[in-house]
Design an enzyme around this catalytic site. Structure first.
Site, PDB file in Angstrom:
ATOM      1  N   ARG B  17      -8.795 -17.771 -15.628  1.00  0.00           N
ATOM      2  CA  ARG B  17     -10.106 -17.983 -16.257  1.00  0.00           C
ATOM      3  C   ARG B  17     -11.198 -17.327 -15.407  1.00  0.00           C
ATOM      4  NH1 ARG B  17     -14.902 -19.513 -14.900  1.00  0.00           N
ATOM      5  NH2 ARG B  17     -14.028 -21.226 -13.698  1.00  0.00           N
ATOM      6  N   ASP B  18     -11.397 -17.773 -14.157  1.00  0.00           N
ATOM      7  CA  ASP B  18     -12.407 -17.150 -13.291  1.00  0.00           C
ATOM      8  C   ASP B  18     -12.017 -15.692 -13.035  1.00  0.00           C
ATOM      9  OD1 ASP B  18     -14.574 -16.870 -11.490  1.00  0.00           O
ATOM     10  OD2 ASP B  18     -14.372 -18.937 -10.844  1.00  0.00           O
ATOM     11  N   HIS B  21     -13.135 -12.533 -15.266  1.00  0.00           N
ATOM     12  CA  HIS B  21     -14.286 -11.668 -14.938  1.00  0.00           C
ATOM     13  C   HIS B  21     -13.834 -10.398 -14.214  1.00  0.00           C
ATOM     14  CE1 HIS B  21     -17.287 -14.645 -16.020  1.00  0.00           C
ATOM     15  NE2 HIS B  21     -16.723 -15.549 -15.246  1.00  0.00           N
ATOM     16  N   SER B 171     -20.945 -21.840  -7.505  1.00  0.00           N
ATOM     17  CA  SER B 171     -20.776 -20.611  -8.282  1.00  0.00           C
ATOM     18  C   SER B 171     -21.084 -19.345  -7.497  1.00  0.00           C
ATOM     19  CB  SER B 171     -21.687 -20.640  -9.511  1.00  0.00           C
ATOM     20  OG  SER B 171     -21.615 -21.887 -10.152  1.00  0.00           O
ATOM     21  N   HIS B 198     -15.161 -26.727  -6.484  1.00  0.00           N
ATOM     22  CA  HIS B 198     -14.810 -25.361  -6.892  1.00  0.00           C
ATOM     23  C   HIS B 198     -15.574 -24.406  -5.981  1.00  0.00           C
ATOM     24  CE1 HIS B 198     -14.122 -22.083  -9.964  1.00  0.00           C
ATOM     25  NE2 HIS B 198     -15.284 -21.665  -9.510  1.00  0.00           N
ATOM     26  N   HIS B 200     -16.401 -20.555  -4.075  1.00  0.00           N
ATOM     27  CA  HIS B 200     -16.298 -19.093  -4.079  1.00  0.00           C
ATOM     28  C   HIS B 200     -16.408 -18.619  -2.632  1.00  0.00           C
ATOM     29  CE1 HIS B 200     -16.068 -17.709  -8.281  1.00  0.00           C
ATOM     30  NE2 HIS B 200     -16.587 -18.893  -8.554  1.00  0.00           N
ATOM     31  N   TYR B 289     -26.736 -15.542  -8.999  1.00  0.00           N
ATOM     32  CA  TYR B 289     -25.638 -15.090  -9.847  1.00  0.00           C
ATOM     33  C   TYR B 289     -25.389 -13.590  -9.689  1.00  0.00           C
ATOM     34  CZ  TYR B 289     -24.753 -19.202 -12.744  1.00  0.00           C
ATOM     35  OH  TYR B 289     -24.366 -20.422 -13.205  1.00  0.00           O
TER      36      TYR B 289
END
Lengths: 342, 342
Positions: B17-18, B21, B171, B198, B200, B289
């Site tokens: 899913r991630d 990208h 994120s 979660h 990164h 982002y």
């Protein structure tokens, strides 16, 4: 984050030494000049330049350098306006002659590296370096493989020889953050000199361990731009500078310049990606030298067992470099235990 | 390491899913089948399968999927003998219809994701998921950008809607370990449900932050094989399993199988290396982002200023996705302040 030291953090960039392994010791003069010059301009404190296995490492056994490391040291010195050029010396590979030569060419610091239980072999090189007016530091490799009291004992030996700092060197990238903490804390309590920390990223813990070390009072920290170092590489220097800035720890190194050097100068040197792949993960998990990997794969095939079982058992037995013979013995024993045979 | 929870750690693999990208949403059925099947066999708990931006993300704006995600979900479900297939849903992108469809195809868990300050938009999807008999979890994105009390308030909203766990979702890979600790600890104190994390890896802290979260009591943890996720990727799952084993935390996932899946099945899918490069480092440092990067570069060129200055200022102002207009305003202001003009 609460730092247990008020001393400034001094960063040593190791991509031109630990990264030498990654490029099979094929650094060119131009690469060393460009990297050193750009890092010096960004404010880097120390830049280590030597064969991956330290001075004198250019041999059939450890891999021939493309360019004589003395030439590379001279090149780095010639472009550094403020950074100190450092060298690594592993007694038994490098000699006093090479140390003298490096010092004459302008190297201002030497890290004398021994296995974590063999500090006594560092005495003469530390003495000599101090006589020559260099900074002389001790570098205890495979620090995960000795109990904390043994590590302290060995670090105290190096201190007694005149070392001005001793590093906890996590050669296999095997230490967990709490293990780093207890090692740095114990050294802080027992030594009067600075403590350093050198991480590898095999368990994706290089940054975590580095921050744990700084919190416990380590003030000498190693990094490699773009993780250009053995195994999964080291603490990524340009990222470390960003993290330290975010933590409010000023090291006087320009972050934007570091980002640019990483992207534009070091990036193109990378022969492949510095990700954590199977080999380096196994190495960090088992706590063994990368030189064991190939031998274990061969022995695994011969005895019909998983090479990872061999590596993990070697890690339990604290096998050190040069003990590759042990691999066959371990493989034979495991095969017997698992009901398999060669 | 001292864990503040006795509950078992449940791992969710997000590479399908991630990681969507990273492959520009071009996963094939075969890839999803191979990865899901192998992870299921290794003992993985949850495998998330959706467009990178969640159910319904396949659009011109977010990038068209090569294969309809419902087909991919169906494929993953068909090969999972024990793992639960999970989906992500961002209200406003995904709808109740897609959630129903995913559930009918066998998805057993949904994470309803909102910006950290916008939890209220998750109510109907959490309600519906519970009605459908799915596990329903909340996923608070860009969690670094809100004060801790705001995060707690929003998590409590999700709990009140019926969420069975709430995630702190970093994120931008911008959180530092002590910031993770304070967030997880605050949620543990205020909520009766499980807490998830979660990460990164933009600041090379994904593993550090994950361990900090577990220590503070988080029991739902995300990882991605080979770091196959946005930015610099997530906590590397196969490495996480190794580290947890070393810490004595049993998650019932086979380490050797995980290493093999990472090397042989996920590795070949990687379109490039998942290292920390300039773009992802800036993103983590500034806390913005990744969709802002290109806009900031354009604005930087137009106004003659460093795009990093723009991104850092956007981070300070807590700009969120969809506020790309703000970039020009910020760039114009900074240019004026720096004495430059378009």
């Amino acid at each position: 984050m609460q730092r247990k030291s008020e001393k400034p953090i001094k960063i040593t960039e190791v991509c031109l030494r630990d990264g030498s392994h990654v490029v099979a010791h094929q650094f060119t003069e131009e690469q060393v000049r460009d990297v050193a010059q750009a890092l010096d301009a960004a404010g880097m404190h120390y830049i280590e330049v030597s064969h991956g296995d330290g001075l004198g490492g250019s041999t059939i056994q450890y891999g021939r350098s493309r360019v004589n490391e003395m030439k590379l040291i001279e090149t780095a010195v010639s472009v550094c306006k403020q950074a100190t050029v450092a060298v690594l010396l592993i007694p038994g590979i490098g000699t006093v002659n090479e140390l003298k030569q490096a010092q004459e060419l302008g190297a201002g610091l030497v890290r004398v590296a021994t296995h974590v239980t063999e500090a006594d072999v560092s005495a003469q090189h530390i003495h000599l370096a101090r006589e020559l007016g260099m900074e002389a530091l001790g570098f205890l490799m495979m620090a995960h493989s000795a109990p904390v009291d043994k590590l302290v004992e060995q670090a105290k030996l190096m201190e007694s020889y005149g070392a001005q700092a001793v590093y906890v060197t996590d050669s296999a990238g095997a230490l967990l953050p709490h293990e780093v903490r207890e090692r740095i804390a114990a050294l802080r309590q027992s030594l009067d000199i600075e403590i350093g920390f050198h991480a590898h990223n095999n368990l994706s813990l290089a940054m975590a361990n580095t921050l744990a070390a700084i919190e416990e009072g380590a003030t000498r920290i190693d990094g490699s731009m773009r993780c250009l170092g053995a195994g999964a590489g080291n603490t990524q220097t340009e990222v470390l500078v960003a993290v330290l800035e975010r933590l409010g720890i000023d090291v006087g190194i320009d972050l934007y310049q570091m980002m640019d050097v990483a992207e534009e100068i070091v990036g193109p040197i990378l022969p492949g990606s510095q990700e954590i792949k199977k080999g380096s993960l196994v190495m960090g998990y088992a706590g063994v030298y990368s030189s064991f990997l190939l031998h274990a794969e061969r022995a695994g095939k011969r005895f019909g067992i998983d090479p990872r079982d061999i590596l993990i058992e070697l890690g339990r037995r604290k096998a050190v470099g040069g003990q590759e013979d042990m691999i066959i013995d371990v493989a034979a024993e495991l095969a017997k235990r698992q009901g398999k045979g060669a």
